[in-house]
Enzyme design. Structure first.
Site, PDB file in Angstrom:
ATOM      1  N   CYS A 199       0.869  -1.183   0.000  1.00 32.69           N
ATOM      2  CA  CYS A 199       0.000   0.000   0.000  1.00 32.69           C
ATOM      3  C   CYS A 199       0.904   1.230   0.000  1.00 32.69           C
ATOM      4  O   CYS A 199       2.093   1.127  -0.280  1.00 32.69           O
ATOM      5  CB  CYS A 199      -0.968  -0.016   1.185  1.00 32.69           C
ATOM      6  SG  CYS A 199      -0.176  -0.143   2.801  1.00 32.69           S
ATOM      7  N   THR A 200       0.376   2.384   0.314  1.00 33.45           N
ATOM      8  CA  THR A 200       1.145   3.625   0.185  1.00 33.45           C
ATOM      9  C   THR A 200       2.329   3.682   1.141  1.00 33.45           C
ATOM     10  O   THR A 200       3.470   3.867   0.735  1.00 33.45           O
ATOM     11  CB  THR A 200       0.233   4.845   0.416  1.00 33.45           C
ATOM     12  OG1 THR A 200      -0.912   4.749  -0.428  1.00 33.45           O
ATOM     13  CG2 THR A 200       0.980   6.138   0.118  1.00 33.45           C
TER      14      THR A 200
END
Length: 343
Positions: A199-200
């Site tokens: 994810c980020t």
């Protein structure tokens, strides 16, 4: 004692421009047991306001999730403050690849039920039993393995502008939507495949990896520090970059370029483009992808209707949106039927 912002975003932007000082955009998170989130929230606000720190911070009984803009000259003092909090000492800071004076314009520290809206009942599984954390080098090797399934734990508007090669990118609007969809799609491979997630900045994978292990997945891995840290390690160590496009970020920049590839298109004309904007009509504020040509032609609006509205006097615009509920457009993030070339 003042525990809230008094300046508008416009006033703060002017101050930042006039100051002419370098700022660092960064993020961090930590799961921890916080007995009194409100008291902790106030402590953070007072300390960070005095350092001219800006950003969006969520505090809950389960921990903290922070995205910040810190004056470069105050960074050492900011780091000393974090190290003075026992569960934040030496916490990993995800430093942005691209910095911007105005990535954040206010300091917002909010108490929430959770630091990420995952929709999970944490009491039903061991949230400490997480997947194996891997660095960029190990991650690159893992995703080359034919027995690996690589899954993007972000939302559709994030993966649309950038993702890892070969990744499964669920077409979802929220993180909580993706959890059950991924489990259902991979239910026949809980034992014979390696589930690798990213994810980020890593926070969504922290909870998701424990959840999937609880659901019976035997080999669960997560990218340490997410895309932000991956990009940093790739550059520092001279590794092959397997991420294509931009990394969507939740501040005024809306994206960091990781590779030169443009993998998405303008939602209005279909030309290659990966620039996210918010519709200039405040009653709409729809997030969508718009090229420079369409931005000029449409006055940064998503539709002719919105373009007509922003030409009205401000007071009339306020009256038009008074009492109206437009959040169905705001939170659909590019789902509007008015966008001809949406994903």
């Amino acid at each position: 004692m003042q525990l809230y912002n008094t300046l508008s975003a416009k006033e703060r932007a002017a101050l930042l421009e006039n100051a002419g000082e370098d700022r660092l955009t960064l993020s961090f998170y930590q799961y921890a047991n916080i007995g009194n989130p409100e008291l902790f929230r106030n402590h953070l606000f007072v300390a960070w306001d005095s350092l001219n720190v800006l950003g969006r911070i969520y505090v809950a009984h389960e921990g903290i999730n922070a995205q910040l803009s810190v004056p470069a000259k105050q960074f050492a003092e900011f780091k000393d403050f974090l190290d003075g909090i026992y569960f934040l000492k030496d916490v990993r800071l995800n430093i942005a690849i691209e910095h911007d004076l105005k990535s954040f314009l206010k300091l917002k520290v909010k108490v929430r039920n959770k630091i990420v809206a995952d929709g999970l009942n944490d009491a039903t599984f061991d949230v400490r039993n997480k997947g194996v954390h891997v660095d960029a080098e190990a991650f690159n090797a893992l995703i080359e393995d034919p027995d690996t399934v690589l899954v993007d734990m972000r939302n559709h508007y994030e993966s649309e502008i950038g993702h890892f090669k070969g990744a499964v990118t669920p077409d979802v609007d929220t993180f909580r939507d993706s959890l059950d969809i991924i489990e259902e799609d991979l239910k026949d491979h809980k034992e014979d495949k390696k589930l690798v997630m990213y994810c980020t900045g890593g926070i969504r994978c922290e909870k998701a990896s424990a959840y999937y292990k609880h659901k019976g997945f035997k080999n669960v891995f997560q990218l340490e520090g997410g895309i932000i840290e991956y990009a940093r390690q790739v550059e520092h160590k001279g590794l092959e970059n397997k991420f294509i496009g931009k990394n969507f970020v939740f501040d005024h920049r809306r994206g960091e370029r990781i590779s030169d590839d443009v993998i998405s298109n303008c939602h209005q004309c279909g030309e290659p483009c990966d620039t996210h904007v918010n519709c200039a009509n405040e009653a709409c504020h729809l997030l969508f992808i718009q090229c420079e040509s369409c931005a000029s032609k449409m006055d940064t609006c998503c539709s002719i209707e919105c373009q007509e509205i922003i030409k009205l006097p401000v007071e009339e615009q306020k009256k038009l949106r008074s009492g109206l509920h437009n959040s169905n457009k705001i939170f659909k993030k590019g789902r509007s039927e008015k966008l001809k070339f949406k994903r």
